[in-house]
Design a protein around this motif. Structure first.
Motif, short mmCIF file in Angstrom:
data_model
loop_
_atom_site.label_atom_id
_atom_site.label_comp_id
_atom_site.label_asym_id
_atom_site.label_seq_id
_atom_site.Cartn_x
_atom_site.Cartn_y
_atom_site.Cartn_z
N VAL A 173 0.96 -1.04 -0.03
CA VAL A 173 0.10 -0.03 0.05
C VAL A 173 0.79 1.22 0.05
CG1 VAL A 173 -0.26 0.07 2.65
CG2 VAL A 173 -1.99 1.11 1.19
N ILE A 174 0.65 2.22 -0.99
CA ILE A 174 1.10 3.34 -0.86
C ILE A 174 0.25 4.69 -0.30
CG2 ILE A 174 2.25 4.98 -2.53
CD1 ILE A 174 2.58 2.66 -4.66
N ASP A 175 0.92 5.43 0.58
CA ASP A 175 0.16 6.60 0.96
C ASP A 175 0.36 7.56 -0.19
OD1 ASP A 175 0.02 9.37 1.78
OD2 ASP A 175 -0.21 8.58 3.83
N THR A 176 -0.59 8.01 -1.04
CA THR A 176 -0.31 8.85 -2.07
C THR A 176 0.35 10.23 -1.76
OG1 THR A 176 -2.66 9.42 -2.27
CG2 THR A 176 -1.87 7.34 -3.72
N ALA A 177 -0.06 10.75 -0.72
CA ALA A 177 0.50 12.17 -0.22
C ALA A 177 1.79 12.02 0.22
CB ALA A 177 -0.96 12.75 0.66
N GLN A 178 2.20 11.15 0.98
CA GLN A 178 3.43 10.87 1.80
C GLN A 178 4.35 10.13 0.70
OE1 GLN A 178 4.06 12.85 4.28
NE2 GLN A 178 2.01 13.74 4.12
N LYS A 179 4.05 9.25 -0.13
CA LYS A 179 4.74 8.36 -0.96
C LYS A 179 5.33 7.52 0.11
CE LYS A 179 6.31 11.54 -4.69
NZ LYS A 179 7.49 11.80 -5.47
N ASN A 180 4.66 7.13 1.20
CA ASN A 180 5.14 5.74 1.94
C ASN A 180 4.65 4.64 1.47
OD1 ASN A 180 6.15 7.72 3.80
ND2 ASN A 180 4.55 7.83 5.11
N LEU A 181 5.72 3.74 1.36
CA LEU A 181 5.30 2.05 1.09
C LEU A 181 5.27 1.32 1.95
CD1 LEU A 181 4.97 0.21 -1.48
CD2 LEU A 181 7.79 0.24 -1.60
N THR A 182 4.21 0.58 2.21
CA THR A 182 4.19 -0.50 3.31
C THR A 182 3.85 -1.80 2.60
OG1 THR A 182 3.05 1.27 4.73
CG2 THR A 182 2.88 -1.13 5.33
N ASP A 183 4.60 -2.69 2.86
CA ASP A 183 4.39 -4.09 2.55
C ASP A 183 3.19 -4.71 3.31
OD1 ASP A 183 4.51 -6.81 1.86
OD2 ASP A 183 6.48 -7.13 2.05
N LEU A 184 2.09 -5.25 2.92
CA LEU A 184 1.06 -5.55 3.86
C LEU A 184 1.08 -6.98 4.15
CD1 LEU A 184 -2.18 -3.76 2.45
CD2 LEU A 184 -0.99 -3.25 4.42
N SER A 185 1.83 -7.77 3.33
CA SER A 185 2.03 -9.31 3.50
C SER A 185 2.49 -9.51 4.80
CB SER A 185 2.85 -9.66 2.25
OG SER A 185 4.07 -9.10 2.26
N THR A 186 3.39 -8.57 5.26
CA THR A 186 4.08 -8.91 6.75
C THR A 186 3.15 -8.77 7.60
OG1 THR A 186 4.77 -6.51 6.94
CG2 THR A 186 6.60 -8.12 5.82
N ASN A 187 2.09 -8.22 7.55
CA ASN A 187 0.91 -8.09 8.66
C ASN A 187 -0.06 -9.16 8.36
OD1 ASN A 187 2.46 -5.76 9.93
ND2 ASN A 187 1.73 -4.55 8.12
N MET A 188 -0.13 -9.78 7.21
CA MET A 188 -1.23 -10.84 7.22
C MET A 188 -1.05 -12.07 7.48
SD MET A 188 -1.48 -10.19 3.06
CE MET A 188 -3.19 -9.81 2.36
N VAL A 189 -2.16 -12.80 7.98
CA VAL A 189 -2.18 -14.09 8.67
C VAL A 189 -2.50 -14.86 7.72
CG1 VAL A 189 -3.31 -15.59 10.40
CG2 VAL A 189 -2.98 -13.14 10.74
N SER A 190 -1.64 -16.08 7.42
CA SER A 190 -1.97 -17.08 6.53
C SER A 190 -3.05 -18.14 6.86
CB SER A 190 -0.82 -17.70 5.78
OG SER A 190 0.32 -17.52 6.51
#
Length: 190
Positions: A173-190
């Protein structure tokens, strides 16, 4: 049989669908009544292999992401975004990738409510932005930030862009105002 469709988009103003062709390098329109016709002819305006598309119904624009492949020889690795007038079918503008020594593959597109475009560059591993105000393509998230970014979608308020990493199945996910990039897969439960 050899169309090899990849992208599809809908025109809410007319009820027409548009289908992209990788192999035939064209865009096909399927009208509300079911009539199938070429919106563009093969390779019209220099069209390359056509992938993701979006209709901007309010402004009567069709956006198409493209790339060149091995059959293009010296031009292999070029990405381009095409902007067509939906009413006339005429090309408004073509935005071609920079000659920077990298391969480019413009794959998918998401449009903000104000008309800015976000484009995945799958080969370079980047996300590009085309602000409506400047009409100049820019790198939004730098090359090699993703592993083959493919699909892209925006939140309803345009504050977040969601991008898939096709080769490893992760979601960012990218914050379009801040250009911050976060990998959501590290927070997902399989």
């Amino acid at each position: 049989k050899d169309l090899i469709p990849e992208g599809i988009t809908y025109d809410a103003a007319t009820g027409d669908y548009y289908v992209s062709s990788i192999y035939r390098r064209k865009i096909v329109r399927v009208t509300k009544s079911g009539k199938v016709e070429d919106f563009t002819s093969p390779s019209q305006d220099g069209l390359l292999n056509v992938l993701g598309m979006k209709v901007e119904a309010k402004r009567r624009v069709l956006w198409a992401c493209t790339f060149s492949g091995p059959r293009d020889g010296d031009r292999n690795g070029v990405g381009a975004l095409f902007k067509y007038d939906l009413t006339s079918g005429k090309l408004i503008r073509k935005y071609e990738s920079a000659s920077d020594g990298r391969k480019h593959l413009y794959n998918d597109i998401a449009l903000t409510q104000s008309g800015d475009a976000f484009i995945t560059d799958s080969s370079a591993g980047a996300v590009l932005r085309l602000p409506r105000a400047t009409d100049t393509m820019e790198t939004f998230i730098s090359a090699e930030s993703f592993v083959y970014p493919n699909g892209i979608a925006l939140s309803a308020d345009d504050r977040l862009a969601f991008v898939t990493n096709q080769r490893d199945g992760t979601l960012a996910v990218i914050d379009t105002a801040q250009k911050n990039l976060t990998d959501l897969s590290t927070n997902m439960v399989s």
